[in-house]
Scaffold this motif. Structure first.
Motif, short mmCIF file in Angstrom:
data_model
loop_
_atom_site.label_atom_id
_atom_site.label_comp_id
_atom_site.label_asym_id
_atom_site.label_seq_id
_atom_site.Cartn_x
_atom_site.Cartn_y
_atom_site.Cartn_z
N SER A 42 0.82 -1.21 0.00
CA SER A 42 0.00 0.00 0.00
C SER A 42 0.86 1.26 0.00
CB SER A 42 -0.93 0.00 1.22
OG SER A 42 -1.78 -1.12 1.19
N LEU A 43 1.89 1.29 0.84
CA LEU A 43 2.76 2.46 0.88
C LEU A 43 3.62 2.56 -0.38
CD1 LEU A 43 3.82 2.50 4.64
CD2 LEU A 43 2.13 3.94 3.48
N THR A 44 3.83 1.44 -1.04
CA THR A 44 4.54 1.48 -2.33
C THR A 44 3.74 2.30 -3.33
OG1 THR A 44 5.53 -0.69 -1.93
CG2 THR A 44 5.47 0.09 -4.21
N GLY A 45 2.43 2.14 -3.32
CA GLY A 45 1.58 2.93 -4.21
C GLY A 45 1.72 4.42 -3.94
N ASP A 46 1.79 4.79 -2.66
CA ASP A 46 1.95 6.20 -2.32
C ASP A 46 3.30 6.72 -2.80
OD1 ASP A 46 1.07 8.62 -0.94
OD2 ASP A 46 2.69 8.18 0.47
N ALA A 47 4.35 5.91 -2.60
CA ALA A 47 5.68 6.32 -3.06
C ALA A 47 5.72 6.46 -4.58
CB ALA A 47 6.72 5.30 -2.60
N MET A 48 5.08 5.53 -5.29
CA MET A 48 5.07 5.59 -6.75
C MET A 48 4.28 6.80 -7.25
SD MET A 48 6.95 3.17 -7.74
CE MET A 48 6.57 3.32 -9.47
N ALA A 49 3.24 7.20 -6.51
CA ALA A 49 2.47 8.37 -6.91
C ALA A 49 3.34 9.62 -6.94
CB ALA A 49 1.29 8.56 -5.96
N HIS A 50 4.24 9.72 -5.98
CA HIS A 50 5.13 10.87 -5.96
C HIS A 50 6.29 10.69 -6.93
CE1 HIS A 50 2.94 11.11 -2.15
NE2 HIS A 50 3.13 12.41 -2.23
N ALA A 51 6.60 9.44 -7.27
CA ALA A 51 7.72 9.19 -8.17
C ALA A 51 7.45 9.72 -9.58
CB ALA A 51 8.02 7.69 -8.23
N ILE A 52 6.17 9.80 -9.96
CA ILE A 52 5.86 10.27 -11.31
C ILE A 52 5.98 11.79 -11.43
CG2 ILE A 52 4.29 8.33 -11.66
CD1 ILE A 52 1.97 10.26 -11.31
N LEU A 53 6.08 12.48 -10.30
CA LEU A 53 6.06 13.95 -10.33
C LEU A 53 7.21 14.57 -11.12
CD1 LEU A 53 4.79 16.58 -9.52
CD2 LEU A 53 5.89 16.40 -7.28
N PRO A 54 8.48 14.13 -10.94
CA PRO A 54 9.55 14.77 -11.72
C PRO A 54 9.37 14.62 -13.22
CG PRO A 54 10.47 13.47 -9.93
CD PRO A 54 9.01 13.13 -10.01
N GLY A 55 8.94 13.44 -13.69
CA GLY A 55 8.74 13.26 -15.11
C GLY A 55 7.64 14.15 -15.65
N ALA A 56 6.52 14.22 -14.89
CA ALA A 56 5.44 15.10 -15.31
C ALA A 56 5.89 16.56 -15.28
CB ALA A 56 4.23 14.90 -14.41
N ALA A 57 6.71 16.91 -14.29
CA ALA A 57 7.21 18.28 -14.18
C ALA A 57 8.14 18.64 -15.34
CB ALA A 57 7.93 18.47 -12.85
N ILE A 58 8.97 17.67 -15.76
CA ILE A 58 9.85 17.92 -16.92
C ILE A 58 9.02 18.10 -18.18
CG2 ILE A 58 11.60 16.86 -18.40
CD1 ILE A 58 12.80 15.61 -15.88
N GLY A 59 7.97 17.28 -18.34
CA GLY A 59 7.06 17.47 -19.47
C GLY A 59 6.41 18.84 -19.43
N TYR A 60 6.04 19.28 -18.23
CA TYR A 60 5.46 20.62 -18.07
C TYR A 60 6.48 21.70 -18.41
CZ TYR A 60 3.98 24.84 -15.62
OH TYR A 60 3.67 26.13 -15.32
N LEU A 61 7.75 21.49 -18.02
CA LEU A 61 8.80 22.46 -18.26
C LEU A 61 9.00 22.73 -19.75
CD1 LEU A 61 10.93 24.12 -16.63
CD2 LEU A 61 12.53 22.26 -17.06
N PHE A 62 8.88 21.66 -20.55
CA PHE A 62 9.13 21.79 -21.99
C PHE A 62 7.87 22.12 -22.79
CE2 PHE A 62 12.90 19.37 -20.77
CZ PHE A 62 13.88 20.02 -21.50
N ALA A 63 6.71 21.67 -22.31
CA ALA A 63 5.50 21.82 -23.13
C ALA A 63 4.33 22.44 -22.39
CB ALA A 63 5.10 20.46 -23.71
N GLY A 64 4.54 22.92 -21.17
CA GLY A 64 3.44 23.47 -20.41
C GLY A 64 2.49 22.37 -19.95
N LEU A 65 1.22 22.73 -19.76
CA LEU A 65 0.23 21.75 -19.30
C LEU A 65 -0.26 20.91 -20.47
CD1 LEU A 65 -1.77 24.01 -16.81
CD2 LEU A 65 -0.07 22.26 -16.26
#
Length: 288
Positions: A42-65
């Motif tokens: 269960s806590l692995t799911g929580d950790a993985m939810a935050h793990a996707i944030l840098p990748g999504a943030a890099i996508g946002y950095l280059f292409a916005g929302l």
């Protein structure tokens, strides 16, 4: 009654879209949450939810929302963190939970920093808490595709997943499907978290995955029944949370998760399978 329960969805298109979105999230995320719970991840799911944030943030950095950029970035980051945490736990003395915790903290800090470099506080709130009331057609199609893929994949992987939950040693002794099944399951976790991220944000995406699953455990002991229960509870939580948000003018994402949390507390108290009320009211013992 109509004005309170049906009116908001009949009159406002954004409420209809939000309802379709949370239903799709519940359909895919609920069963995945059940297996996470049964596998004590269960806590692995929580950790993985935050793990996707840098990748999504890099996508946002280059292409916005941009939906494609943030989705691809989130998927890539989730897979990288899952593999990296597994390698660290395999080849070092650090256990998997500790390595995931380290990556989780690093990912959260890195993602927030990247978004802050270019975006405003509104953009940061969008990434962290989602915009379930502003889902467009492309996002709804993505959520529907993720839920469809998840249901089909679980139908194929159901038996090895159940065996791995019940007796992983036996599964390893009779089949080599354990490792591929585990990796495929982690892929489904990341996929559903990325979908939930677009609607509920990185901080709340795991809520629609774990809370309905945990609540369903108090109503059923059979795995299939738990999966169905988690889907139903997730859908009702989404419906109730959106109505709560509409009538009380609350943030929609937190309202949905709070409603799911209320369902969990209710199940904890009154559930037939280990609920506190039933534990305090024991059944009759067999008499000679």
């Amino acid at each position: 009654m109509y004005a309170s329960l049906i009116g908001p969805f009949a009159e406002f298109e954004f409420m209809q879209r939000a309802l379709v979105g949370v239903i799709a999230i519940a359909l895919g995320g609920g069963p995945v949450g059940v297996f996470l719970m049964l596998r004590r991840m269960s806590l692995t799911g929580d950790a993985m939810a935050h793990a996707i944030l840098p990748g999504a943030a890099i996508g946002y950095l280059f292409a916005g929302l941009s939906l494609p950029a943030m989705t691809i970035g989130g998927l890539a980051a989730g897979v990288i963190v899952a593999v990296a945490a597994g390698l660290v736990s395999r080849f070092t003395a650090l256990k998997e939970d500790a390595s995931l915790a380290a990556f989780y903290l690093l990912s959260l800090a890195l993602g927030v920093t990247i978004v802050s470099l270019r975006g405003s506080n509104v953009d940061l709130l969008h990434v962290l808490f989602g915009t379930v009331l502003a889902l467009d057609d492309n996002t709804l199609l993505l959520l529907a595709a993720i839920s469809t893929i998840t249901v089909m994949a679980l139908a194929v992987l159901y038996r090895p997943l159940v065996l791995e939950c019940v007796d992983p040693i036996f599964l390893r002794s009779v089949s080599r499907a354990g490792t591929p099944t585990h990796l495929a399951f982690l892929g489904l976790v990341v996929l559903n978290l990325v979908g939930g991220f677009h609607a509920l944000g990185t901080l709340l995406a795991v809520g629609m995955m774990m809370l309905p699953a945990a609540a369903a455990r108090f109503w059923a002991s059979d795995i299939t029944a738990m999966m169905i229960g988690s889907i139903v509870i997730g859908m009702l939580s989404g419906l109730g949370g959106l109505l709560l948000s509409f009538h009380l003018e609350l943030p929609a994402g937190p309202a949905v998760i709070l409603t799911a949390g209320g369902a969990y507390v209710f199940s904890l108290m009154f559930g037939r399978e280990g609920g506190l009320l039933w534990l305090m009211w024991p059944g009759k013992h067999l008499e000679a």
